[in-house]
Motif scaffolding. Structure first.
Motif, mmCIF file in Angstrom:
data_model
loop_
_atom_site.group_PDB
_atom_site.id
_atom_site.type_symbol
_atom_site.label_atom_id
_atom_site.label_comp_id
_atom_site.label_asym_id
_atom_site.label_seq_id
_atom_site.Cartn_x
_atom_site.Cartn_y
_atom_site.Cartn_z
ATOM 1 N N LYS A 122 0.801 -1.227 0.000
ATOM 2 C CA LYS A 122 0.000 0.000 0.000
ATOM 3 C C LYS A 122 0.834 1.278 0.000
ATOM 4 C CE LYS A 122 -3.442 0.993 2.755
ATOM 5 N NZ LYS A 122 -4.762 1.287 2.227
ATOM 6 N N ARG A 131 1.922 2.250 2.902
ATOM 7 C CA ARG A 131 1.268 2.831 4.088
ATOM 8 C C ARG A 131 2.308 3.160 5.150
ATOM 9 N NH1 ARG A 131 -4.195 1.969 6.098
ATOM 10 N NH2 ARG A 131 -4.384 1.789 8.352
ATOM 11 N N SER A 146 -7.928 -0.627 4.103
ATOM 12 C CA SER A 146 -8.594 -0.515 2.805
ATOM 13 C C SER A 146 -7.597 -0.878 1.697
ATOM 14 C CB SER A 146 -9.121 0.898 2.618
ATOM 15 O OG SER A 146 -8.106 1.839 2.869
ATOM 16 N N ASN A 181 -6.691 0.173 -1.188
ATOM 17 C CA ASN A 181 -6.139 1.158 -2.113
ATOM 18 C C ASN A 181 -4.659 1.394 -1.827
ATOM 19 O OD1 ASN A 181 -7.622 2.280 0.337
ATOM 20 N ND2 ASN A 181 -6.124 3.892 -0.082
ATOM 21 N N SER A 210 -10.621 4.765 -1.312
ATOM 22 C CA SER A 210 -10.789 3.354 -0.990
ATOM 23 C C SER A 210 -11.557 2.643 -2.105
ATOM 24 C CB SER A 210 -11.571 3.209 0.316
ATOM 25 O OG SER A 210 -10.875 3.838 1.363
ATOM 26 N N GLU A 224 -15.822 3.342 4.936
ATOM 27 C CA GLU A 224 -15.214 2.425 5.895
ATOM 28 C C GLU A 224 -16.017 2.362 7.187
ATOM 29 O OE1 GLU A 224 -13.756 5.004 4.526
ATOM 30 O OE2 GLU A 224 -11.758 4.536 3.758
ATOM 31 N N HIS A 249 -6.121 11.372 3.178
ATOM 32 C CA HIS A 249 -6.609 10.237 2.378
ATOM 33 C C HIS A 249 -7.465 10.732 1.219
ATOM 34 C CE1 HIS A 249 -6.630 6.746 5.470
ATOM 35 N NE2 HIS A 249 -5.443 7.274 5.299
HETATM 36 MG MG MG Z 1 -7.797 3.440 4.184
#
Ligand code: MG
Ligand code: AMP
Length: 346
Positions: free
Chosen positions: A57, A59, A144, A146, A152, A181, A237
């Motif tokens: 991701k 992330r 999520s 994405n 998302s 979400e 986001h």
């Molecule tokens: Mg997310």
């Protein structure tokens, strides 16, 4: 890596679920359908697998993952000091779009919780994913699905756009019924606190819990260096490429404001009733002004659609804060970096 998209049918469903459970057990990454958005899943107890989620991701490591369980009996496996209110919430709202923050047990790695001593737990309302978790017999950690910073995914095809070649498979369970979400409630503090509005309305939580406070990060932009309780709330986001202006207030007034300020090439996200006002522009409809479930289902799709266009700017109508409107408005406002114009209600 070749990413396989699994399309379960009546005939092959059993073997698809077994193959997907095996991917999880072996430490692989699997796109999972839920009622909220598609998730990027891995064995929540396997540090290496979880690290791969962050890598796929892009992330930030300090942004914890939610773990997904098949029912409330699993809470004691992974959480300490589970309050009685957690069971009342589970009884009423699980499976469903509600994540509870509780103290973690040692068995849940810090890699999964972003270094926190708490863990977010949810039971998703999707039969295929529940079957995969049960067959794998481990909780599935899933943010999520994405790439970080993108909207998302609410369809398997969205998830493939972001994750093709990076993960073992995606289980196609159809379009997501809720579209935003989960709602996140922190049960480790004295009055339970809403950390993220989502698919379960705040009003429903208050029916069960009484007083619920709302974290500041839900409604306003945090100042430089300010830390929200849900680390993910600090990231911008859901950002489309073009800058977004969110217009709050009575739908007729927000539509009129947008019509008056729109440049020729700008795009619009609006309620169905007002689409004719913006003929000639790139328009994405959210659903009718009164139908917040439709708006939740369409909000990420709308933001994602604009990435394929060259609109220089986007204006968005925003619902009021009641029911699912709090979550829809929060996603739009985050996409806008809290660039909001309020035209009021009278
Ligand atoms: Mg997310
Ligand atoms: P996503 O999976 O993309 O929906 O992101 C999960 C969200 O849950 C992020 O905003 C996280 O910061 C939040 N979250 C997960 N675990 C915790 C936790 N233990 N405490 C606070 N927030 C959490």
């Amino acid at each position: 890596m070749k990413t396989i998209v699994f399309h379960p049918t009546k005939e092959n469903q059993g073997s698809v679920i077994e193959t997907c459970a095996q991917i999880i057990r072996e430490g692989g990454l699997l796109g999972i359908p839920t009622e909220t958005v598609y998730g990027l899943g891995a064995d929540a107890l396997n540090e290496t697998a979880v690290r791969h989620i962050f890598e796929a991701k892009g992330r930030p490591q300090d942004n914890p993952l939610i773990i997904h369980v098949p029912d409330a009996t699993w809470l004691v496996r992974y959480c300490k000091d589970v309050p009685e209110s957690a069971y009342r919430l589970a009884e009423r709202f699980w499976p469903g779009p509600l994540t509870m923050i509780l103290p973690r047990k040692q068995i849940v790695p810090l890699q999964t919780t972003g270094g926190l001593e708490t863990v977010g737990v949810r039971c998703p309302n999707h039969p295929l994913t529940l079957a995969v978790i049960a067959a794998a017999d481990v909780p599935i950690a899933a943010p999520s699905g994405n790439t970080s910073g993108r909207p998302s995914p609410t369809k398997a095809s969205h998830m493939l756009q972001d994750m093709d070649g990076k993960i073992e498979g995606i289980l196609d369970g159809g379009d997501c019924a809720v579209g935003v979400e989960s709602t996140i409630i922190d049960l480790t503090v004295q009055s339970p606190r809403l950390l993220r509005p989502g698919g379960l309305p705040l009003e429903s939580l208050r029916e069960v819990l009484g007083e619920v406070t709302v974290d500041k990060a839900v409604t306003s932009k945090l100042k430089e260096g300010e830390k929200p309780k849900a680390p993910g709330m600090k990231y911008r986001h859901y950002a489309p490429k073009a800058p977004v202006t969110v217009v709050t207030g009575a739908p007729e007034k927000s539509a009129a404001y947008i019509a008056a300020h729109l440049a020729v090439a700008d795009g619009v996200i609006c309620f169905d009733e007002f689409a004719p006002l913006f003929a000639g522009h790139t328009v994405h409809r959210l659903g009718s002004a009164a139908d917040k479930l439709a708006q939740a289902q369409h909000v990420f799709d709308a933001l994602r659609t604009f990435d394929d266009t060259d609109v220089p700017a986007i204006y968005a109508q925003c619902p009021d804060d009641t029911g699912l409107g709090l979550a829809v408005g929060n996603r739009l406002k985050k996409a806008a970096g809290f660039h909001i114009v309020d035209v009021g209600y009278d």
